[in-house]
Design an enzyme around this catalytic site. Structure first.
Site, PDB file in Angstrom:
ATOM      1  N   LEU A 166       0.818  -1.207   0.000  1.00 33.65           N
ATOM      2  CA  LEU A 166       0.000   0.000   0.000  1.00 33.65           C
ATOM      3  C   LEU A 166       0.855   1.261   0.000  1.00 33.65           C
ATOM      4  O   LEU A 166       0.694   2.143  -0.852  1.00 33.65           O
ATOM      5  CB  LEU A 166      -0.945   0.000   1.200  1.00 33.65           C
ATOM      6  N   ALA A 167       1.764   1.382   0.961  1.00 35.13           N
ATOM      7  CA  ALA A 167       2.567   2.598   1.062  1.00 35.13           C
ATOM      8  C   ALA A 167       3.438   2.780  -0.181  1.00 35.13           C
ATOM      9  O   ALA A 167       3.621   3.901  -0.670  1.00 35.13           O
ATOM     10  CB  ALA A 167       3.440   2.559   2.315  1.00 35.13           C
ATOM     11  N   ASP A 168       3.972   1.685  -0.712  1.00 39.87           N
ATOM     12  CA  ASP A 168       4.770   1.776  -1.936  1.00 39.87           C
ATOM     13  C   ASP A 168       3.926   2.271  -3.106  1.00 39.87           C
ATOM     14  O   ASP A 168       4.389   3.073  -3.924  1.00 39.87           O
ATOM     15  CB  ASP A 168       5.366   0.414  -2.265  1.00 39.87           C
ATOM     16  N   SER A 169       2.706   1.773  -3.223  1.00 39.10           N
ATOM     17  CA  SER A 169       1.850   2.163  -4.335  1.00 39.10           C
ATOM     18  C   SER A 169       1.451   3.630  -4.241  1.00 39.10           C
ATOM     19  O   SER A 169       1.446   4.349  -5.251  1.00 39.10           O
ATOM     20  CB  SER A 169       0.605   1.279  -4.365  1.00 39.10           C
ATOM     21  N   ALA A 172       4.380   5.602  -5.222  1.00 33.10           N
ATOM     22  CA  ALA A 172       4.597   5.578  -6.668  1.00 33.10           C
ATOM     23  C   ALA A 172       3.749   6.628  -7.368  1.00 33.10           C
ATOM     24  O   ALA A 172       4.230   7.341  -8.262  1.00 33.10           O
ATOM     25  CB  ALA A 172       4.291   4.185  -7.217  1.00 33.10           C
TER      26      ALA A 172
END
Length: 395
Positions: A166-169, A172
């Site tokens: 979630l945090a990576d997306s 991004a």
């Protein structure tokens, strides 16, 4: 039709998720994305999750619309080849631990000396400065430190982390947005600049006014499970066939329709029902009313009745439901993409539509280093030099 980012060259040095996904978003709208991986250590995302016939499936999504090359950046020859690759590039995306590129002579000052117009997107767990800057950082840590995990889960349960990046997306999407702003500034007469993106920050921005609440009234968001402290009923409810639906009543009129639908119109006349906070304070009573009505009916009947009453409901889907749903089909949300290894592979499409210049997934993630000779050959590196570089482990 010309894609909006046609002619924009992006070099993707990042691994795993936030950086590579940001580069993929740019590639979806026509940017020429060159994915750089170590010759002996491919992006670990190639091995994450399930595979088919030894081919990593997550990579097919993350590596879409990219040409792939191999390059050992820690070697002097590799660093020099990167400088040549970046000489006419528009964007560099990297997520090394802060200080790593500088140690290799590839920091922003050196790269801007080669190409002053370069936008350098630096993604790290905690940013380029501060006491935590050199700590290893991953999306899970951001989900913990942002306040997300503390506010997620049942009231009497532990903080809860999502089972996906979630945090990576979120990071991004924020990176792609920041890159577009930097390109806009550059093309309006400015120069290249550095984007410093800490993964802990974008997800925090998505969590609403938690800091303002705390600053002004000392309020700390508690864990509420699927409930809300702003309105009720708001929850997931199990149907007679074992499937689930989610109900939202953010609007007062919707809340009234739901309670009339489930046969409890007298609750609408209660003084506390007139506000979202009042309803939230009586969530147990409202959940019992809605839950009992839903539990006596199958999911399709529940959804049909809610739709007829113009009340807000959604079935709780897993991926099997998603690929069969007519609304997603109408939107083109699921795309069949050609692939050299798998023939065809379905994946989620570009997450929005432009009427004049829509994005497109042209191909899925390619093999490790598949385009090395083509990309470096275009820089003037001859076949003999390519062979020598490959023998030394530079490419």
């Amino acid at each position: 039709m010309t894609a909006p980012l046609a002619g924009v060259k992006v070099v993707d040095l990042a691994t795993l998720f936030a950086g590579p996904l940001a580069a993929a978003f740019l590639g979806d709208f026509g940017a020429d994305v060159v994915k750089v991986e170590h010759p002996a250590k491919p992006d670990p995302a190639r091995g994450h999750g399930p595979a088919k016939d030894g081919v990593g499936l997550w990579w097919k999504v993350l590596g879409r619309n990219k040409r792939t090359v191999t390059l050992n950046l820690s070697s002097p020859d590799g660093a020099e080849l990167l400088r040549r690759l970046l000489a006419d590039a528009d964007v560099l995306v990297e997520n090394f631990r802060p200080g790593t590129l500088e140690r290799w002579g590839l920091g922003p000052a050196e790269l801007h000396a080669v190409n002053p117009r370069l936008v350098i997107a630096r993604i790290s767990g905690f940013g380029q400065v501060g006491p935590y800057a050199r700590r290893p950082g991953f999306g899970t840590l951001a989900e913990a430190m942002s306040g997300f995990a503390a506010a997620t889960g049942e009231p009497d349960g532990p903080p809860t982390l999502p089972p996906f990046g979630l945090a990576d997306s979120v990071a991004a999407l924020a990176t792609a947005y920041a890159v577009m702003l930097a390109l806009r500034s550059r093309d309006a007469g400015g120069a290249g600049q550095v984007v410093d993106l800490a993964i802990i920050e974008p997800i925090m921005a998505m969590l609403g006014p938690q800091i303002t609440w705390y600053d002004q009234i000392g309020y700390v968001q508690p864990r509420l499970g699927n409930r809300s402290n702003n309105n009720a009923p708001r929850n997931t409810y199990r149907c007679a066939d074992g499937r689930w639906v989610a109900v939202s009543t953010s609007a007062q009129s919707i809340a009234e329709r739901v309670l009339r639908l489930v046969g409890r119109p007298e609750l609408v006349d209660e003084p506390w029902f007139a506000t979202g906070a009042g309803r939230a304070a009586h969530a147990d009573e409202l959940d019992a009313a809605v839950g009992a009505w839903v539990a006596a009916r199958g999911r399709d009947e529940v959804v049909a009745a809610f739709e007829e009453a113009q009340a807000a409901v959604a079935p709780v889907y897993d991926v099997r439901d998603i690929v069969a749903d007519p609304q997603y089909a109408a939107l083109g949300t699921v795309r069949t993409v050609p692939d050299e290894e798998l023939g065809e592979v379905r994946m989620q499409n570009v997450p929005f539509r432009l009427s004049g210049t829509p994005g497109e997934i042209r191909h899925a993630g390619r093999r490790h280093g598949q385009d090395t000779d083509e990309v470096f050959g275009a820089l003037g590196v001859g076949l003999d030099e390519l062979a020598a570089l490959r023998a030394r482990g530079v490419i």
